[in-house]
Design a protein around this motif. Structure first.
Motif, PDB file in Angstrom:
ATOM      1  N   VAL A 350       0.828  -1.231   0.000  1.00 33.10           N
ATOM      2  CA  VAL A 350       0.000   0.000   0.000  1.00 33.10           C
ATOM      3  C   VAL A 350       0.850   1.264   0.000  1.00 33.10           C
ATOM      4  O   VAL A 350       0.344   2.349   0.295  1.00 33.10           O
ATOM      5  N   LYS A 351       2.142   1.146  -0.355  1.00 36.51           N
ATOM      6  CA  LYS A 351       3.048   2.300  -0.248  1.00 36.51           C
ATOM      7  C   LYS A 351       2.608   3.486  -1.097  1.00 36.51           C
ATOM      8  O   LYS A 351       2.903   4.635  -0.761  1.00 36.51           O
ATOM      9  N   ASP A 352       1.885   3.228  -2.188  1.00 34.86           N
ATOM     10  CA  ASP A 352       1.486   4.333  -3.066  1.00 34.86           C
ATOM     11  C   ASP A 352       0.377   5.187  -2.471  1.00 34.86           C
ATOM     12  O   ASP A 352       0.233   6.362  -2.832  1.00 34.86           O
ATOM     13  N   VAL A 353      -0.422   4.619  -1.565  1.00 39.61           N
ATOM     14  CA  VAL A 353      -1.558   5.374  -1.012  1.00 39.61           C
ATOM     15  C   VAL A 353      -1.452   5.582   0.498  1.00 39.61           C
ATOM     16  O   VAL A 353      -2.322   6.216   1.097  1.00 39.61           O
ATOM     17  N   ALA A 354      -0.391   5.045   1.109  1.00 41.75           N
ATOM     18  CA  ALA A 354      -0.305   5.053   2.575  1.00 41.75           C
ATOM     19  C   ALA A 354       0.169   6.376   3.148  1.00 41.75           C
ATOM     20  O   ALA A 354       0.168   6.554   4.361  1.00 41.75           O
ATOM     21  N   LYS A 355       0.584   7.314   2.331  1.00 44.51           N
ATOM     22  CA  LYS A 355       1.118   8.570   2.846  1.00 44.51           C
ATOM     23  C   LYS A 355       0.194   9.747   2.540  1.00 44.51           C
ATOM     24  O   LYS A 355       0.624  10.890   2.452  1.00 44.51           O
ATOM     25  N   ALA A 356      -1.070   9.435   2.367  1.00 47.05           N
ATOM     26  CA  ALA A 356      -2.051  10.485   2.115  1.00 47.05           C
ATOM     27  C   ALA A 356      -2.454  11.143   3.425  1.00 47.05           C
ATOM     28  O   ALA A 356      -1.771  11.029   4.433  1.00 47.05           O
ATOM     29  N   ASP A 357      -3.595  11.794   3.455  1.00 45.75           N
ATOM     30  CA  ASP A 357      -4.020  12.538   4.649  1.00 45.75           C
ATOM     31  C   ASP A 357      -4.435  11.615   5.794  1.00 45.75           C
ATOM     32  O   ASP A 357      -4.446  12.025   6.942  1.00 45.75           O
ATOM     33  N   ASN A 358      -4.807  10.387   5.474  1.00 51.34           N
ATOM     34  CA  ASN A 358      -5.293   9.482   6.505  1.00 51.34           C
ATOM     35  C   ASN A 358      -4.183   8.558   7.006  1.00 51.34           C
ATOM     36  O   ASN A 358      -3.123   8.447   6.384  1.00 51.34           O
TER      37      ASN A 358
END
Length: 426
Positions: A350-358
């Motif tokens: 999930v590294k591509d989406v894990a650093k978003a706002d959540n």
């Protein structure tokens, strides 16, 4: 006047078990780290259980550590006291034999010394056995002994040799040693005035002392201060074990002698029988080895299958996490038994989406057991949530920089996992 080390009763007769002798001197030992400075105020002398007195006797049946042989253990019996005094340290100081006593003894008083003869017998068997082993290794294969160690009663001894013997060489040495044991050669100690002893300790005065040469038949003659057997048959047997390389070019050959060899072999055979039952094989060593190899191969295969299954589970879990994060929700993952490897598998997926706002919070472990906590997200959110997690989980400790925080839980307490989950989902 006290006998010098080299002419002690224990060295003249290694089989002697007790001796009545006189106390020559008794001084309280000073701890090595004690300050040399003394207080101006004199304090009354006090005794505590850790006090030690250095006692020199007119003679000693207790052998002082030396020549690679550990100290004897024994008991002191004082006529004025009904309580025996245990002795576990006897040392050589120059020519003097010094006994460490937990109790002060009066100079001039008579004391009966008794040794722990089982310990002495073991030391004599291992030490004399080492002399024989070293002699055969050198005369047959030119392998000089450059060091040796006796170890504890339940351990193997070793000799460090100047080269590495082959398995066939080791078998020849063992066979020859046991042949000499069966031949029951005489072992005697001589004290010639012109003894060649180049390796005497620096503090031993050869002119005032006694240099002892231990002779095994016509096979070996070596200077030695230790206690030795009187005949080779008392060795019973010598077993040679494994080898390892030491100091690049030397070879450490492990061995055991006499009762120690018998005891170690008995324990080894019992262990083999237990292993045979575990791997479900016959009692023959070759059968047991084959069974262990099969079990090891099966365990390796199972670990591989487990790893592949865990990776598949991680992908399914990662898909769920991605869905939550893409919907603008925090994501929570908990596995009671799997550790940091499982966490890292999910983070990778999930590294591509894990650093978003959540936030993504992953935890492992269960109540009363240790575990890990990993927090992934933007730096500000990670720092804020880490502060809350540290309050919610009493034994959590960790740290991190930027978008990842990682910590270890020493032991989860009841309700802490649910509390952490509630913080994530709130």
């Amino acid at each position: 006047m006290a006998c010098v080390v080299g002419a002690l009763a224990c060295q003249k007769d290694s089989y002697l078990r007790s001796l009545e002798t006189k106390v020559i001197s008794c001084t309280k030992a000073t701890p090595a780290n004690q300050s040399q400075a003394s207080s101006k105020k004199k304090k009354a002398p006090q005794t505590n259980p850790s006090d030690v007195w250095h006692v020199e006797f007119a003679d000693s049946v207790l052998f002082p550590e030396g020549g690679g042989q550990p100290t004897d253990h024994g008991i002191l019996y004082v006529p004025s006291s009904s309580d025996p005094i245990p002795v576990t340290v006897v040392e050589r100081q120059g020519l003097r034999c010094i006994c460490h006593s937990p109790q002060e003894l009066e100079p001039g008083s008579l004391v009966r010394q008794e040794i722990d003869f089982d310990r002495r017998w073991d030391h004599m068997q291992q030490h004399t056995g080492q002399h024989l082993l070293s002699a055969i290794a050198e005369t047959r294969f030119g392998l000089k002994t450059v060091g040796w160690g006796m170890g504890q009663a339940d351990e193997q001894c070793y000799v460090d040799l100047s080269g590495k013997p082959s398995p066939d060489d080791i078998q020849i040495i063992q066979t020859k040693c046991n042949e000499i044991i069966r031949n029951n050669l005489s072992i005697r100690v001589e004290t010639p005035d012109d003894a060649n002893a180049p390796k005497l300790p620096g503090d031993y005065d050869k002119e005032k002392g006694v240099v002892r040469v231990v002779k095994i038949g016509d096979i070996d003659a070596n200077p030695c201060c230790g206690t030795h057997l009187s005949q080779t048959s008392h060795l019973s047997l010598i077993l040679l074990h494994s080898t390892q390389t030491v100091h690049s070019t030397n070879c450490r050959l492990y061995f055991s002698v006499g009762d120690r060899a018998i005891n170690l072999t008995t324990k080894s055979l019992r262990s083999l029988r237990s292993i045979a039952q575990v791997v479900n094989t016959g009692a023959r060593p070759d059968d047991i080895l084959e069974g262990v190899k099969k079990t090891s191969t099966a365990a390796t295969d199972l670990k591989g299958k487990e790893k592949r299954l865990l990776a598949e589970i991680a992908k399914f879990e990662a898909a769920r996490v991605k869905s939550s994060l893409e919907q603008g929700k925090n994501a929570w993952v908990h596995r009671p038994t799997d550790g940091l490897d499982f966490i890292n598998m999910i983070v990778f997926e999930v590294k591509d989406v894990a650093k978003a706002d959540n936030l993504l919070v992953l935890a492992t472990g269960e109540d009363k057991k240790q575990g890990q906590v990993v927090i992934i997200g933007d730096q500000s959110s990670v720092e804020d949530f880490a502060a809350k997690a540290l309050k919610a989980v009493s034994s959590l400790k960790g740290g991190g920089r930027g978008e990842r925080w990682q910590g270890k839980v020493i032991a989860w307490q009841k309700g802490e996992i649910d509390a952490l989950k509630a913080l994530v989902e709130s």
